[in-house]
Design a protein around this motif. Structure first.
Motif, PDB file in Angstrom:
ATOM      1  N   LEU A  29      65.848 148.298  37.912  1.00 10.04           N
ATOM      2  CA  LEU A  29      66.467 146.986  37.741  1.00 10.04           C
ATOM      3  C   LEU A  29      65.434 145.978  37.276  1.00 10.04           C
ATOM      4  O   LEU A  29      64.328 145.898  37.829  1.00 10.04           O
ATOM      5  CB  LEU A  29      67.074 146.518  39.075  1.00 10.04           C
ATOM      6  N   ARG A  30      65.796 145.202  36.266  1.00  6.01           N
ATOM      7  CA  ARG A  30      64.954 144.105  35.807  1.00  6.01           C
ATOM      8  C   ARG A  30      65.690 142.794  36.029  1.00  6.01           C
ATOM      9  O   ARG A  30      66.888 142.681  35.736  1.00  6.01           O
ATOM     10  CB  ARG A  30      64.605 144.258  34.323  1.00  6.01           C
ATOM     11  N   ILE A  31      64.977 141.812  36.545  1.00  6.86           N
ATOM     12  CA  ILE A  31      65.504 140.459  36.680  1.00  6.86           C
ATOM     13  C   ILE A  31      64.862 139.583  35.621  1.00  6.86           C
ATOM     14  O   ILE A  31      63.637 139.563  35.479  1.00  6.86           O
ATOM     15  CB  ILE A  31      65.227 139.891  38.086  1.00  6.86           C
ATOM     16  N   LEU A  32      65.683 138.862  34.882  1.00  4.47           N
ATOM     17  CA  LEU A  32      65.205 137.844  33.959  1.00  4.47           C
ATOM     18  C   LEU A  32      65.382 136.499  34.648  1.00  4.47           C
ATOM     19  O   LEU A  32      66.502 136.108  34.993  1.00  4.47           O
ATOM     20  CB  LEU A  32      65.984 137.883  32.648  1.00  4.47           C
ATOM     21  N   SER A  33      64.287 135.813  34.867  1.00  5.04           N
ATOM     22  CA  SER A  33      64.301 134.580  35.645  1.00  5.04           C
ATOM     23  C   SER A  33      63.852 133.398  34.796  1.00  5.04           C
ATOM     24  O   SER A  33      62.944 133.519  33.971  1.00  5.04           O
ATOM     25  CB  SER A  33      63.370 134.727  36.859  1.00  5.04           C
ATOM     26  N   ASP A  34      64.488 132.248  35.045  1.00 10.24           N
ATOM     27  CA  ASP A  34      64.028 131.011  34.404  1.00 10.24           C
ATOM     28  C   ASP A  34      63.109 130.225  35.326  1.00 10.24           C
ATOM     29  O   ASP A  34      62.733 129.095  35.028  1.00 10.24           O
ATOM     30  CB  ASP A  34      65.205 130.152  33.949  1.00 10.24           C
ATOM     31  N   HIS A  63      60.369 124.319  23.844  1.00 12.12           N
ATOM     32  CA  HIS A  63      61.421 123.306  23.962  1.00 12.12           C
ATOM     33  C   HIS A  63      62.625 123.583  23.069  1.00 12.12           C
ATOM     34  O   HIS A  63      63.768 123.525  23.537  1.00 12.12           O
ATOM     35  CB  HIS A  63      60.852 121.922  23.648  1.00 12.12           C
ATOM     36  N   VAL A  64      62.412 123.892  21.836  1.00  7.78           N
ATOM     37  CA  VAL A  64      63.547 124.049  20.922  1.00  7.78           C
ATOM     38  C   VAL A  64      64.409 125.238  21.327  1.00  7.78           C
ATOM     39  O   VAL A  64      65.642 125.186  21.266  1.00  7.78           O
ATOM     40  CB  VAL A  64      63.065 124.187  19.453  1.00  7.78           C
ATOM     41  N   TYR A  65      63.779 126.322  21.767  1.00 13.21           N
ATOM     42  CA  TYR A  65      64.547 127.494  22.200  1.00 13.21           C
ATOM     43  C   TYR A  65      65.304 127.194  23.492  1.00 13.21           C
ATOM     44  O   TYR A  65      66.460 127.616  23.659  1.00 13.21           O
ATOM     45  CB  TYR A  65      63.614 128.690  22.402  1.00 13.21           C
ATOM     46  N   ALA A  66      64.648 126.492  24.413  1.00 14.79           N
ATOM     47  CA  ALA A  66      65.288 126.154  25.682  1.00 14.79           C
ATOM     48  C   ALA A  66      66.469 125.212  25.471  1.00 14.79           C
ATOM     49  O   ALA A  66      67.530 125.369  26.078  1.00 14.79           O
ATOM     50  CB  ALA A  66      64.274 125.523  26.630  1.00 14.79           C
ATOM     51  N   LEU A  68      68.383 124.870  22.891  1.00 14.71           N
ATOM     52  CA  LEU A  68      69.503 125.473  22.174  1.00 14.71           C
ATOM     53  C   LEU A  68      70.095 126.681  22.887  1.00 14.71           C
ATOM     54  O   LEU A  68      71.090 127.243  22.436  1.00 14.71           O
ATOM     55  CB  LEU A  68      69.070 125.868  20.761  1.00 14.71           C
ATOM     56  N   ALA A  69      69.478 127.101  23.989  1.00 13.87           N
ATOM     57  CA  ALA A  69      70.012 128.242  24.739  1.00 13.87           C
ATOM     58  C   ALA A  69      71.382 127.884  25.325  1.00 13.87           C
ATOM     59  O   ALA A  69      71.601 126.744  25.736  1.00 13.87           O
ATOM     60  CB  ALA A  69      69.049 128.627  25.852  1.00 13.87           C
ATOM     61  N   PRO A  70      72.299 128.852  25.346  1.00  8.05           N
ATOM     62  CA  PRO A  70      72.144 130.272  25.030  1.00  8.05           C
ATOM     63  C   PRO A  70      72.446 130.648  23.587  1.00  8.05           C
ATOM     64  O   PRO A  70      72.577 131.831  23.275  1.00  8.05           O
ATOM     65  CB  PRO A  70      73.177 130.907  25.957  1.00  8.05           C
ATOM     66  N   PHE A  71      72.577 129.646  22.719  1.00  4.36           N
ATOM     67  CA  PHE A  71      73.027 129.933  21.359  1.00  4.36           C
ATOM     68  C   PHE A  71      71.886 130.243  20.401  1.00  4.36           C
ATOM     69  O   PHE A  71      72.115 130.740  19.297  1.00  4.36           O
ATOM     70  CB  PHE A  71      73.863 128.750  20.845  1.00  4.36           C
ATOM     71  N   ALA A  72      70.652 129.945  20.795  1.00  3.08           N
ATOM     72  CA  ALA A  72      69.490 130.260  19.964  1.00  3.08           C
ATOM     73  C   ALA A  72      69.006 131.675  20.272  1.00  3.08           C
ATOM     74  O   ALA A  72      69.340 132.239  21.322  1.00  3.08           O
ATOM     75  CB  ALA A  72      68.374 129.252  20.229  1.00  3.08           C
ATOM     76  N   PRO A  73      68.209 132.259  19.389  1.00  2.00           N
ATOM     77  CA  PRO A  73      67.600 133.548  19.720  1.00  2.00           C
ATOM     78  C   PRO A  73      66.548 133.382  20.805  1.00  2.00           C
ATOM     79  O   PRO A  73      66.140 132.262  21.132  1.00  2.00           O
ATOM     80  CB  PRO A  73      66.973 133.987  18.394  1.00  2.00           C
ATOM     81  N   ALA A  74      66.117 134.500  21.364  1.00  2.00           N
ATOM     82  CA  ALA A  74      65.057 134.449  22.373  1.00  2.00           C
ATOM     83  C   ALA A  74      63.759 133.983  21.732  1.00  2.00           C
ATOM     84  O   ALA A  74      63.460 134.300  20.576  1.00  2.00           O
ATOM     85  CB  ALA A  74      64.873 135.832  22.993  1.00  2.00           C
ATOM     86  N   ASP A  75      62.986 133.212  22.483  1.00  4.14           N
ATOM     87  CA  ASP A  75      61.681 132.775  22.000  1.00  4.14           C
ATOM     88  C   ASP A  75      60.786 134.007  21.821  1.00  4.14           C
ATOM     89  O   ASP A  75      60.620 134.793  22.761  1.00  4.14           O
ATOM     90  CB  ASP A  75      61.065 131.817  23.035  1.00  4.14           C
ATOM     91  N   PRO A  76      60.204 134.209  20.626  1.00  7.79           N
ATOM     92  CA  PRO A  76      59.321 135.374  20.429  1.00  7.79           C
ATOM     93  C   PRO A  76      58.195 135.444  21.451  1.00  7.79           C
ATOM     94  O   PRO A  76      57.708 136.536  21.779  1.00  7.79           O
ATOM     95  CB  PRO A  76      58.777 135.164  19.017  1.00  7.79           C
ATOM     96  N   ARG A  77      57.795 134.286  21.983  1.00  5.19           N
ATOM     97  CA  ARG A  77      56.730 134.276  22.981  1.00  5.19           C
ATOM     98  C   ARG A  77      57.163 134.944  24.286  1.00  5.19           C
ATOM     99  O   ARG A  77      56.328 135.360  25.089  1.00  5.19           O
ATOM    100  CB  ARG A  77      56.301 132.830  23.259  1.00  5.19           C
ATOM    101  N   ASP A  78      58.481 135.069  24.496  1.00  3.02           N
ATOM    102  CA  ASP A  78      59.006 135.731  25.687  1.00  3.02           C
ATOM    103  C   ASP A  78      59.352 137.189  25.418  1.00  3.02           C
ATOM    104  O   ASP A  78      60.156 137.796  26.138  1.00  3.02           O
ATOM    105  CB  ASP A  78      60.254 135.000  26.198  1.00  3.02           C
ATOM    106  N   ARG A  96      69.018 129.618  30.000  1.00  9.05           N
ATOM    107  CA  ARG A  96      67.849 129.923  29.173  1.00  9.05           C
ATOM    108  C   ARG A  96      67.499 131.401  29.174  1.00  9.05           C
ATOM    109  O   ARG A  96      66.750 131.862  28.309  1.00  9.05           O
ATOM    110  CB  ARG A  96      66.658 129.100  29.653  1.00  9.05           C
ATOM    111  N   THR A  97      68.035 132.155  30.130  1.00  7.74           N
ATOM    112  CA  THR A  97      67.747 133.593  30.176  1.00  7.74           C
ATOM    113  C   THR A  97      68.677 134.409  29.291  1.00  7.74           C
ATOM    114  O   THR A  97      68.388 135.564  28.998  1.00  7.74           O
ATOM    115  CB  THR A  97      67.876 134.129  31.615  1.00  7.74           C
TER     116      THR A  97
END
Length: 345
Positions: A29-34, A63-66, A68-78, A96-97
């Motif tokens: 199990l993986r948890i994705l946490s904000d 900021h821009v990814y956060a 626009l979430a959940p409609f933006a793609p995932a931040d490449p940094r994540d 944001r997750t």
């Protein structure tokens, strides 16, 4: 909607650990946490009820990814959040997750069973299973609608906290009253009148000969913190100011009654997971009619189930049964995962 264990919808105590279908050995199990405490408590509560040790990966989108979430793609940094080795199940909470959860599902070739807790802004297609509490009014074939969100408050944890109470709480006289205070949110802000009301509640309980223990949240206004700090002085009062170990669980476990502000669905849900009488102080006026309806629906359902009473200025002698949907949520996850995995199990 998927099959729902009746205790959760009825507002009852909910199933115990034995009612949760066992998962196959070595299920991962993986948890994705904000990083938000409330969201993380929900996901960890489900993981623990399933008997799984999660791999927790915390996102930190720019900021821009956060925004626009959940409609933006995932931040490449994540990217590490959706990198292999892939788990069998992934659980996320917080808008944001969702982009990372979607990317994890896609990159695994659809092999991961995804679960999202709370109502997703982009609809029920956000995950294989959506756990949206009843007051969210979300209906779809893959939606499970319990009365309350998941939490980490279990009978075992409460019993342990009663057996070995925090020393700062053990010295308080009985009966002990826990005052659990939230704060400003998008629904509304605490003004002078609300701050004065909570200060009066603390001071009047203390003056009546009760022990009073209070804790604030990250959202609690500084003015309210200071008022409570001044009102709740030793030896009969205690206000946790963030110093030392967090006594929150010990407060819940050792309270003869709990008064909680109604601005947080999670805080109210954790309070009613105990057997203590729970009183809810109505939150400040909400800004939007939709939010007002959701919070009022939640508190109204709990009141109708006998789980809470609205604060009217005085404590009463009454009893209630703990209400906790976490086991029912875990059971729904296990059942839905079994159906998803099918012959592979």
């Amino acid at each position: 909607m998927i099959g729902v264990p009746s205790p959760a919808l009825a507002g009852g105590q909910g199933g115990g650990p034995s009612s949760i279908p066992p998962l196959p050995p070595h299920t991962t199990l993986r948890i994705l946490s904000d990083g938000r405490a409330g969201h993380e408590a929900q996901t960890l509560g489900v993981a623990e009820a399933l008997g799984l040790t999660p791999d927790i990966r915390r996102i930190a989108p720019r900021h821009v990814y956060a925004a626009l979430a959940p409609f933006a793609p995932a931040d490449p940094r994540d990217g590490f959040t959706h990198a292999p080795p892939y788990p069998d199940i992934a659980i996320a909470a917080g808008r944001r997750t969702i982009p990372a959860l979607t990317r994890l599902k896609r990159d695994s070739g659809g092999r991961i069973f995804t679960v999202y807790l709370n109502k997703p802004a982009n609809g029920p297609g956000a995950a294989d299973l959506i756990v949206a509490p009843r007051h969210d009014c979300l209906r779809a074939a893959n939606v499970f609608s319990p009365l309350t969100p998941a939490n980490r408050i279990t009978p075992e944890r409460l019993a342990a906290a009663r057996a070995a109470p925090d020393p700062r709480i053990a010295v308080l006289r009985r009966p002990r009253i826990a005052l659990i205070v939230g704060g400003d949110s998008r629904h509304g802000a605490y003004g002078a009148a609300h701050i004065a009301e909570l200060e009066h509640i603390a001071a009047s309980l203390l003056a009546s000969g009760r022990g009073v223990m209070a804790t604030a949240s990250r959202r609690t206004p500084t003015a309210l913190r200071e008022r409570l700090r001044r009102a709740l002085v030793a030896p009969s009062g205690f206000f946790w100011d963030g110093e030392g170990e967090n006594p929150y669980l010990s407060m819940l476990a050792n309270a003869d009654a709990i008064i909680v502000t109604g601005d947080s669905v999670n805080m109210v849900g954790e309070a009613i997971a105990t057997a203590a009488p729970v009183y809810v102080v109505p939150p400040p006026g909400r800004r939007g009619k939709i939010d007002r309806g959701k919070i009022d629906a939640y508190l109204g359902a709990l009141r109708d189930a006998g789980a809470i009473r609205l604060w009217s200025g005085a404590l009463a002698d009454w009893r209630r049964t703990p209400v906790n949907a976490t086991s029912d949520i875990a059971s729904a996850v296990a059942q839905a995962y079994s159906a998803f995995a099918g012959p592979r199990l």
